[in-house]
Design an enzyme around this catalytic site. Structure first.
Site, PDB file in Angstrom:
ATOM      1  N   LYS A 118      28.530  27.909 107.047  1.00 28.81           N
ATOM      2  CA  LYS A 118      27.086  28.163 107.103  1.00 28.81           C
ATOM      3  C   LYS A 118      26.417  26.881 107.540  1.00 28.81           C
ATOM      4  O   LYS A 118      26.951  25.794 107.316  1.00 28.81           O
ATOM      5  CB  LYS A 118      26.574  28.552 105.712  1.00 28.81           C
ATOM      6  CG  LYS A 118      25.292  29.322 105.726  1.00 28.81           C
ATOM      7  CD  LYS A 118      25.518  30.718 106.261  1.00 28.81           C
ATOM      8  CE  LYS A 118      24.543  31.733 105.820  1.00 28.81           C
ATOM      9  NZ  LYS A 118      25.129  33.063 105.827  1.00 28.81           N
TER      10      LYS A 118
HETATM   11  N1  GLU Z   1      24.334  35.278 108.753  1.00 32.59           N
HETATM   12  C1  GLU Z   1      25.110  36.449 108.613  1.00 32.59           C
HETATM   13  C2  GLU Z   1      25.769  36.519 107.253  1.00 32.59           C
HETATM   14  O1  GLU Z   1      25.338  35.906 106.313  1.00 32.59           O
HETATM   15  C3  GLU Z   1      26.080  36.680 109.768  1.00 32.59           C
HETATM   16  C4  GLU Z   1      27.082  35.605 110.021  1.00 32.59           C
HETATM   17  C5  GLU Z   1      27.863  35.823 111.323  1.00 32.59           C
HETATM   18  O2  GLU Z   1      27.667  36.821 111.996  1.00 32.59           O
HETATM   19  O3  GLU Z   1      28.664  34.937 111.618  1.00 32.59           O
HETATM   20  O4  GLU Z   1      26.708  37.230 107.058  1.00 32.59           O
END
Ligand code: GLU
Length: 430
Positions: A118
């Site tokens: 993240k």
């Molecule tokens: N931000 C999204 C999540 O928390 C998607 C992450 C992604 O597609 O890599 O799952």
């Protein structure tokens, strides 16, 4: 396994975050439930790699402002790390680390060949003007260039970022490496190698899980009502998809306020209203009554969908929920203390790492298409998304039934176990 994350609190840079401590507490509970090897559990508590960067930005008034950015890669065991990038004022290292850890378990239950990651920048995107967001995004990309790559770490949208943000990252990375590299990010505009249906994927996945749950509980979607906290990408698409099933959305809230209409809120009218309102908020929508934000979660309904922030269902309000199903569109909306209260009720919890996994699943499809240079059509994307979501949903339900676990611990245990097995088979280097 010790009760605290590794390192003393002063030397573990994540430990000041309540969200990180919550993710560690969940991991400890799961480790006990599945009798996880203590060494592996300890390794999984600390992210593999974290980078903190200063991002100087030339502001529209010619001042230079420095923002702090983070990228945390929790695990690279199963493949490149994968996860969103969020722009929000409150972002800190520990929050990003917790979200990265949850991405590992999410990719684990969905059987995707990724570890979790993240990123975040501590900024309120609503306060950025003119070209500031683009300059911020491009400079951040440059600052973390050494740890990202299509086989290393692939970003996607999250809170406060969108397709355009991904397009800037794609362009900046491609300029650096000297060729077009769409597989560096997912959630891009379709014109740039994005996947059709990616934007809607998280909300669609949430609704597939809700439908399966209603069927299991012998409830009918057309007789059900929903309350949604958060009206960003996940919340709004979830409302639209629920409407298609005949479910009435009776209350919606965001950070500026909450509204309620027991006859059902007209979601298309609400979307039009937000587009023209100054604060881009549901607050003040004329065809509904204004309610207090605290009342929102306690509104009686069939399905309650937190689709905004982490840690909103706590010890203080868990006992007040009046829903039959809690479908977690957001990451980490329910604290372990609230979980303990919910486990004494008949509320059916669809845990975050399962409920909102549609987004990263279609991100995976996008990455595969970009690597293969062969694009799918929307029917194929949606059919595969549904297949993946239903498979994961039923694996979680059988794990919960067979081992007498809550849905959350069942989901976490499947995700954690997948990563643990890979770590054990790969062995500890050297
Ligand atoms: N931000 C999204 C999540 O928390 C998607 C992450 C992604 O597609 O890599 O799952």
């Amino acid at each position: 396994m010790s009760a605290m994350p590794p390192g003393n609190p002063a030397s573990n840079p994540f430990s000041s975050s309540a969200t990180y401590l919550m993710a560690c507490q969940q991991l400890r509970t799961v480790a006990r439930a599945i009798d996880l090897d203590a060494g592996i559990a300890e390794r999984m508590m600390v992210p593999k790699r974290s980078q903190i960067v200063a991002i100087p930005v030339r502001m529209e008034d010619n001042r230079t402002e420095v923002f702090i950015g983070y990228r945390v890669q929790h695990s690279l065991t199963s493949g490149p790390s994968k996860g969103g990038l969020r722009y929000a004022k409150h972002v800190d290292l520990g929050e990003v680390a917790a979200l990265a850890m949850w991405m590992s378990w999410k990719c684990g239950i969905m059987n995707l060949p990724y570890g979790g990651a993240k990123g975040g920048i501590a900024v309120d995107p609503a306060e950025l003007r003119g070209g500031e967001k683009e300059r911020l995004t491009r400079r951040f990309t440059e600052e973390i260039l050494n740890i990202i790559g299509p086989r290393t770490d692939v970003m996607a949208p999250d809170m406060g970022t969108d397709e355009q943000t991904m397009a800037w990252i794609y362009d900046t990375y491609s300029m650096k490496v000297g060729y077009a590299c769409p597989e560096i990010v997912t959630g891009k505009p379709v014109e740039l190698g994005g996947c059709v249906g990616r934007k809607e994927a998280t909300g669609r996945g949430v609704v597939y899980c809700i439908s399966e749950t209603l069927a299991e509980l012998k409830l009918r979607a057309e007789n059900s009502t929903a309350v949604v906290q958060g009206f960003g990408n996940v919340g709004s698409v979830t409302c639209e998809e629920l409407n298609k099933l005949g479910t009435k959305i009776i209350a919606v809230g965001d950070r500026f306020g909450a509204i309620r209409n027991d006859r059902g809120i007209d979601i298309q009218a609400l979307i039009r209203y937000i587009a023209t309102s100054e604060r881009k908020s549901v607050a003040g929508f004329p065809s509904a009554e204004t309610i207090n934000s605290d009342e929102l979660l306690a509104t009686p309904c069939t399905v309650l969908i937190p689709a905004a922030m982490e840690r909103v269902i706590t010890e203080a309000n868990a006992g007040k929920l009046r829903c039959r199903v809690l479908a977690e569109g957001a990451n980490g909306p329910t604290t372990p203390e609230a979980d303990a209260i919910l486990s004494e009720t008949d509320i059916f919890v669809i845990p975050d790492i399962l409920c909102n996994a549609g987004g990263v699943t279609v991100s995976y499809f996008e990455w595969v298409q970009d690597l293969a240079q062969f694009m799918w059509d929307e029917n194929q994307v949606n059919a595969e998304l549904k297949r993946h979501m239903l498979k994961a949903f039923h694996r979680v339900r059988s794990q919960a039934n067979q081992r007498k676990l809550t849905n959350r611990i069942a989901a976490l245990s499947l995700g954690v176990q997948k990563v643990a097995t890979e770590k054990a088979k790969r062995g500890l280097y050297p």
